[in-house]
Design an enzyme around this catalytic site. Sequence first.
Site, PDB file in Angstrom:
ATOM      1  N   GLU A 181       0.828  -1.210   0.000  1.00  0.00           N
ATOM      2  CA  GLU A 181       0.000   0.000   0.000  1.00  0.00           C
ATOM      3  C   GLU A 181       0.862   1.259   0.000  1.00  0.00           C
ATOM      4  O   GLU A 181       1.020   1.933   1.011  1.00  0.00           O
ATOM      5  CB  GLU A 181      -0.966   0.002   1.190  1.00  0.00           C
ATOM      6  CG  GLU A 181      -2.062  -1.038   1.064  1.00  0.00           C
ATOM      7  CD  GLU A 181      -3.164  -0.900   2.106  1.00  0.00           C
ATOM      8  OE1 GLU A 181      -4.314  -1.290   1.824  1.00  0.00           O
ATOM      9  OE2 GLU A 181      -2.872  -0.408   3.224  1.00  0.00           O
ATOM     10  N   GLU A 288      -6.052  -7.264  -1.446  1.00  0.00           N
ATOM     11  CA  GLU A 288      -6.601  -7.152  -0.091  1.00  0.00           C
ATOM     12  C   GLU A 288      -8.071  -6.761  -0.183  1.00  0.00           C
ATOM     13  O   GLU A 288      -8.422  -5.799  -0.875  1.00  0.00           O
ATOM     14  CB  GLU A 288      -5.868  -6.094   0.739  1.00  0.00           C
ATOM     15  CG  GLU A 288      -4.454  -6.452   1.131  1.00  0.00           C
ATOM     16  CD  GLU A 288      -3.865  -5.462   2.135  1.00  0.00           C
ATOM     17  OE1 GLU A 288      -4.646  -4.780   2.844  1.00  0.00           O
ATOM     18  OE2 GLU A 288      -2.626  -5.369   2.206  1.00  0.00           O
TER      19      GLU A 288
END
Length: 355
Positions: A181, A288
């Site tokens: 991320e 995710e």
Amino acid sequence: MKKSKPKFSFVFVTILTLLIYSCSEAQTNCNCPTKPPTPTNFVFSKGSDVSWLPQMEATGYTFYDLDGMPKDGLQLLKDRGMNTIRLRVFVNPSNHKINGHCSPTETVALAVRAKNMGMRIMIDFHYSDTWADPGHQTKPAAWASHTLDELKNDVYNHTHDVLTALKTAGITPEWVQIGNEIPSGMLWPEGHIDNWSQLGQLLNKGYEATKAVNSAIKVVVHIDQGNDNGRFRWFFDNIKNNNVKYDVIGMSYYPFWLGSDYTTTILNLENNLKDMVSRYGKEVMVVEVGGDYTLVQNTKDMLTAVINAVKAVPNNKGLGVIYWEPQGEKSWSGYQLNAWQSNGKPSPAIDAFKD
């Protein structure tokens, strides 16, 4: 009177026969049409990040099947259609049960266990001693004072060493994430998006190390808010402009953190997936996803919608969907977006991964 066949007919057939024979004997030296190669069988990835699993077991947590019998947590996920395990790697982590572990050695051990159950493997490099995400990209303590050139070597060596250890253990991951991320960059401040060029150099070192171990491994670059096309275009335009090398665009998608039901953003996710493939020529993957464990049917419906959105990407360019820590039951982890029941049994929500 019986008419004889024209003489050129025999000559024509003879020449044609010789040409066909010649091509069949030496196709590589002629322009004959060849049979197209058999396409590789595409298998959609359905999986989960289970990096907490060994710590859960070490602290005595027991997983149960629906019949009340104890069962291996990985097997419970496999029974529900999952074929992929994603594992995070920290550099020099603490022994904290939630925020630590995930060392290279522990990652290899869990990867071996997953592979022995027939699971596919994704490795997620955080390049930190603990969590890396949009708000936290802290350098490992051992790298804290390093220059950019030293950090580039650190990224290369750490990536190469972990993947080599996996290779020695008989494991070649299908995917490797360079950073976790990273819309704000990684290894701050040197790799912050304040300097795209430096971030690009660090990402490329991870790519190069991965390909040096096995060129078939697909390298993933991953940011959050997969429903936000503007965010993705901004980020991936910048790394394109800085000549970053990668194979797959990875997305997080958490309606819970967006503050709205998935029904308001799922079409945006699907459109963004398709746009990334069209705009950058890359494959895409939701690496995710998660939903509130108390909203079982809603989470199941959301997962079904996300799987369908990724499968809707043309030409099998949508590779799969991975749930983040479904087995991380709330009483152990404190994590709201798990998919487990308080009695140690899987939530019906993850039945969405079944065929």
